[in-house]
Design a protein around this motif. Structure first.
Motif, PDB file in Angstrom:
ATOM      1  N   ASN A   1      -4.348  30.911  29.737  1.00 27.16           N
ATOM      2  CA  ASN A   1      -4.711  30.560  31.118  1.00 27.16           C
ATOM      3  C   ASN A   1      -3.517  30.131  31.951  1.00 27.16           C
ATOM      4  O   ASN A   1      -3.642  30.002  33.162  1.00 27.16           O
ATOM      5  CB  ASN A   1      -5.709  29.396  31.122  1.00 27.16           C
ATOM      6  N   GLU A   2      -2.404  29.880  31.341  1.00 28.74           N
ATOM      7  CA  GLU A   2      -1.256  29.344  32.061  1.00 28.74           C
ATOM      8  C   GLU A   2      -0.677  30.387  33.015  1.00 28.74           C
ATOM      9  O   GLU A   2      -0.838  31.579  32.827  1.00 28.74           O
ATOM     10  CB  GLU A   2      -0.178  28.896  31.068  1.00 28.74           C
ATOM     11  N   GLY A   3       0.013  29.905  34.038  1.00 28.63           N
ATOM     12  CA  GLY A   3       0.729  30.806  34.930  1.00 28.63           C
ATOM     13  C   GLY A   3      -0.023  31.207  36.181  1.00 28.63           C
ATOM     14  O   GLY A   3       0.517  31.895  37.031  1.00 28.63           O
TER      15      GLY A   3
ATOM     16  N   GLU B   1      -8.860  31.100  20.353  1.00 25.09           N
ATOM     17  CA  GLU B   1      -9.196  31.971  21.492  1.00 25.09           C
ATOM     18  C   GLU B   1      -9.736  31.141  22.650  1.00 25.09           C
ATOM     19  O   GLU B   1      -9.337  31.309  23.792  1.00 25.09           O
ATOM     20  CB  GLU B   1     -10.216  33.017  21.042  1.00 25.09           C
ATOM     21  N   ARG B   2     -10.656  30.238  22.351  1.00 27.74           N
ATOM     22  CA  ARG B   2     -11.244  29.389  23.403  1.00 27.74           C
ATOM     23  C   ARG B   2     -10.224  28.420  23.980  1.00 27.74           C
ATOM     24  O   ARG B   2     -10.302  28.063  25.151  1.00 27.74           O
ATOM     25  CB  ARG B   2     -12.444  28.633  22.856  1.00 27.74           C
ATOM     26  N   SER B   3      -9.271  28.021  23.176  1.00 22.16           N
ATOM     27  CA  SER B   3      -8.208  27.147  23.666  1.00 22.16           C
ATOM     28  C   SER B   3      -7.268  27.899  24.603  1.00 22.16           C
ATOM     29  O   SER B   3      -6.751  27.334  25.563  1.00 22.16           O
ATOM     30  CB  SER B   3      -7.430  26.594  22.473  1.00 22.16           C
ATOM     31  N   ALA B   4      -7.072  29.180  24.354  1.00 26.86           N
ATOM     32  CA  ALA B   4      -6.157  29.985  25.165  1.00 26.86           C
ATOM     33  C   ALA B   4      -6.783  30.449  26.474  1.00 26.86           C
ATOM     34  O   ALA B   4      -6.111  30.509  27.506  1.00 26.86           O
ATOM     35  CB  ALA B   4      -5.678  31.197  24.372  1.00 26.86           C
ATOM     36  N   TYR B   5      -8.069  30.804  26.451  1.00 21.79           N
ATOM     37  CA  TYR B   5      -8.729  31.393  27.618  1.00 21.79           C
ATOM     38  C   TYR B   5      -9.959  30.590  28.017  1.00 21.79           C
ATOM     39  O   TYR B   5     -10.798  30.288  27.182  1.00 21.79           O
ATOM     40  CB  TYR B   5      -9.176  32.831  27.316  1.00 21.79           C
ATOM     41  N   ASP B   6     -10.084  30.305  29.307  1.00 17.15           N
ATOM     42  CA  ASP B   6     -11.277  29.606  29.772  1.00 17.15           C
ATOM     43  C   ASP B   6     -12.415  30.602  30.000  1.00 17.15           C
ATOM     44  O   ASP B   6     -12.255  31.812  29.823  1.00 17.15           O
ATOM     45  CB  ASP B   6     -10.986  28.785  31.030  1.00 17.15           C
TER      46      ASP B   6
ATOM     47  N   MET C   1     -13.839  31.662  32.710  1.00 10.59           N
ATOM     48  CA  MET C   1     -13.635  32.638  33.782  1.00 10.59           C
ATOM     49  C   MET C   1     -12.876  33.857  33.268  1.00 10.59           C
ATOM     50  O   MET C   1     -13.274  34.997  33.502  1.00 10.59           O
ATOM     51  CB  MET C   1     -12.872  32.009  34.944  1.00 10.59           C
ATOM     52  N   LEU C   2     -11.785  33.623  32.550  1.00  7.21           N
ATOM     53  CA  LEU C   2     -11.028  34.750  32.001  1.00  7.21           C
ATOM     54  C   LEU C   2     -11.845  35.500  30.957  1.00  7.21           C
ATOM     55  O   LEU C   2     -11.821  36.729  30.928  1.00  7.21           O
ATOM     56  CB  LEU C   2      -9.713  34.270  31.388  1.00  7.21           C
ATOM     57  N   ALA C   3     -12.575  34.776  30.131  1.00  6.71           N
ATOM     58  CA  ALA C   3     -13.394  35.432  29.109  1.00  6.71           C
ATOM     59  C   ALA C   3     -14.404  36.365  29.772  1.00  6.71           C
ATOM     60  O   ALA C   3     -14.626  37.486  29.307  1.00  6.71           O
ATOM     61  CB  ALA C   3     -14.097  34.392  28.245  1.00  6.71           C
ATOM     62  N   HIS C   4     -15.002  35.930  30.871  1.00  5.98           N
ATOM     63  CA  HIS C   4     -15.962  36.763  31.591  1.00  5.98           C
ATOM     64  C   HIS C   4     -15.281  37.995  32.190  1.00  5.98           C
ATOM     65  O   HIS C   4     -15.800  39.116  32.092  1.00  5.98           O
ATOM     66  CB  HIS C   4     -16.639  35.947  32.698  1.00  5.98           C
ATOM     67  N   LEU C   5     -14.124  37.806  32.779  1.00  7.30           N
ATOM     68  CA  LEU C   5     -13.405  38.942  33.358  1.00  7.30           C
ATOM     69  C   LEU C   5     -12.943  39.919  32.276  1.00  7.30           C
ATOM     70  O   LEU C   5     -12.980  41.132  32.485  1.00  7.30           O
ATOM     71  CB  LEU C   5     -12.233  38.443  34.199  1.00  7.30           C
ATOM     72  N   PHE C   6     -12.548  39.405  31.117  1.00  5.91           N
ATOM     73  CA  PHE C   6     -12.196  40.283  30.001  1.00  5.91           C
ATOM     74  C   PHE C   6     -13.411  41.118  29.575  1.00  5.91           C
ATOM     75  O   PHE C   6     -13.290  42.301  29.265  1.00  5.91           O
ATOM     76  CB  PHE C   6     -11.674  39.492  28.804  1.00  5.91           C
ATOM     77  N   GLU C   7     -14.568  40.482  29.564  1.00  4.32           N
ATOM     78  CA  GLU C   7     -15.786  41.195  29.178  1.00  4.32           C
ATOM     79  C   GLU C   7     -16.072  42.341  30.151  1.00  4.32           C
ATOM     80  O   GLU C   7     -16.426  43.450  29.745  1.00  4.32           O
ATOM     81  CB  GLU C   7     -16.970  40.218  29.144  1.00  4.32           C
ATOM     82  N   ILE C   8     -15.890  42.092  31.441  1.00  2.51           N
ATOM     83  CA  ILE C   8     -16.092  43.135  32.453  1.00  2.51           C
ATOM     84  C   ILE C   8     -15.120  44.287  32.221  1.00  2.51           C
ATOM     85  O   ILE C   8     -15.514  45.458  32.226  1.00  2.51           O
ATOM     86  CB  ILE C   8     -15.912  42.546  33.879  1.00  2.51           C
ATOM     87  N   MET C   9     -13.851  43.964  31.997  1.00  2.00           N
ATOM     88  CA  MET C   9     -12.844  45.008  31.778  1.00  2.00           C
ATOM     89  C   MET C   9     -13.127  45.769  30.483  1.00  2.00           C
ATOM     90  O   MET C   9     -12.951  46.984  30.421  1.00  2.00           O
ATOM     91  CB  MET C   9     -11.438  44.403  31.742  1.00  2.00           C
ATOM     92  N   ASP C  10     -13.581  45.062  29.454  1.00  2.00           N
ATOM     93  CA  ASP C  10     -13.916  45.702  28.182  1.00  2.00           C
ATOM     94  C   ASP C  10     -15.071  46.682  28.365  1.00  2.00           C
ATOM     95  O   ASP C  10     -15.046  47.799  27.846  1.00  2.00           O
ATOM     96  CB  ASP C  10     -14.272  44.627  27.148  1.00  2.00           C
ATOM     97  N   ASN C  11     -16.092  46.280  29.135  1.00  2.00           N
ATOM     98  CA  ASN C  11     -17.226  47.172  29.398  1.00  2.00           C
ATOM     99  C   ASN C  11     -16.805  48.434  30.133  1.00  2.00           C
ATOM    100  O   ASN C  11     -17.456  49.468  30.005  1.00  2.00           O
ATOM    101  CB  ASN C  11     -18.319  46.439  30.180  1.00  2.00           C
ATOM    102  N   ARG C  12     -15.737  48.366  30.900  1.00  2.00           N
ATOM    103  CA  ARG C  12     -15.212  49.535  31.610  1.00  2.00           C
ATOM    104  C   ARG C  12     -14.267  50.367  30.739  1.00  2.00           C
ATOM    105  O   ARG C  12     -13.761  51.389  31.186  1.00  2.00           O
ATOM    106  CB  ARG C  12     -14.438  49.095  32.844  1.00  2.00           C
ATOM    107  N   GLY C  13     -13.950  49.873  29.542  1.00  2.00           N
ATOM    108  CA  GLY C  13     -13.007  50.578  28.680  1.00  2.00           C
ATOM    109  C   GLY C  13     -11.567  50.412  29.124  1.00  2.00           C
ATOM    110  O   GLY C  13     -10.717  51.252  28.824  1.00  2.00           O
TER     111      GLY C  13
END
Length: 193
Positions: free
Chosen positions: A116-118, A149-154, A156-168
């Motif tokens: 999540n940093e940066g 994993e949960r310590s690295a990503y909050d 919000m990012l986990a949800h956005l990753f899921e969206i991107m994953d669903n799009r391939g």
């Protein structure tokens, strides 16, 4: 068709649109000067394929962003890859406006995420807009345990990753070598049709 729009008048117009305000005379002068003198901005304008690499600008993460940039730029003389802080230096005071200017003009946005940093959550959230969806590829570092994993990503990012994953459009890596292999394999070397 080589090239992309770096006309100073269009850059000013788009900057004001994204800012929802007029640029100051000083900001306009900086932008006009950059359009004439900034070597990277000129290379960007003449490139056949352009890649914007985003992620955490803190070290050592930024070193990996540079490695990804180099991987993409080494594809050929007409390929141009860059980090946002490398182009138009000292021109745009507002980072979000600068991000939108270049994200709209590149062929591909390549996100490299380790944590999540940066402050890159803003860019990733923006990339979910329809105009950026097809050109975005996200490379997410995987961790060995759910706790890490949960310590690295909050959430919000986990949800956005899921969206991107669903799009391939999400690719997982653990080592820099894996990251570069995935980038080489999954980021196109030519403009989309």
């Amino acid at each position: 068709m080589a090239g992309r729009d770096t006309d100073p008048e269009r850059l000013i117009e788009d900057s004001e649109t994204y800012l929802n305000d007029e640029l100051t005379p000083e900001a306009i002068e900086r932008l006009m000067d950059a359009a004439l003198t900034d070597e990277l901005l000129r290379e960007f304008g003449y490139s056949d394929v352009a890649y914007l690499v985003i992620g955490n600008f803190d070290e050592p993460q930024k070193a990996r962003l540079r490695s990804v940039r180099n991987e993409l730029a080494d594809r050929g003389a007409s390929q141009f890859a860059f980090l946002l802080d490398e182009i138009g230096d000292q021109v745009w005071e507002n980072f979000v406006v600068k991000f939108k200017i270049f994200a709209a003009r590149v062929d591909f946005v390549v996100g490299v995420f380790e944590d999540n940093e940066g402050g890159h959550e803003l860019e990733l959230a923006e990339l979910d807009r329809e105009r950026y969806q097809q050109k975005t590829r996200v490379f997410k570092q995987d961790y060995l345990t759910v706790k890490a994993e949960r310590s690295a990503y909050d959430a919000m990012l986990a949800h956005l990753f899921e969206i991107m994953d669903n799009r391939g459009q999400l690719y997982r890596w653990e080592t820099e070598e894996e990251l570069l292999e995935l980038v080489a394999e999954h980021v196109p070397a030519s403009r989309p049709p």
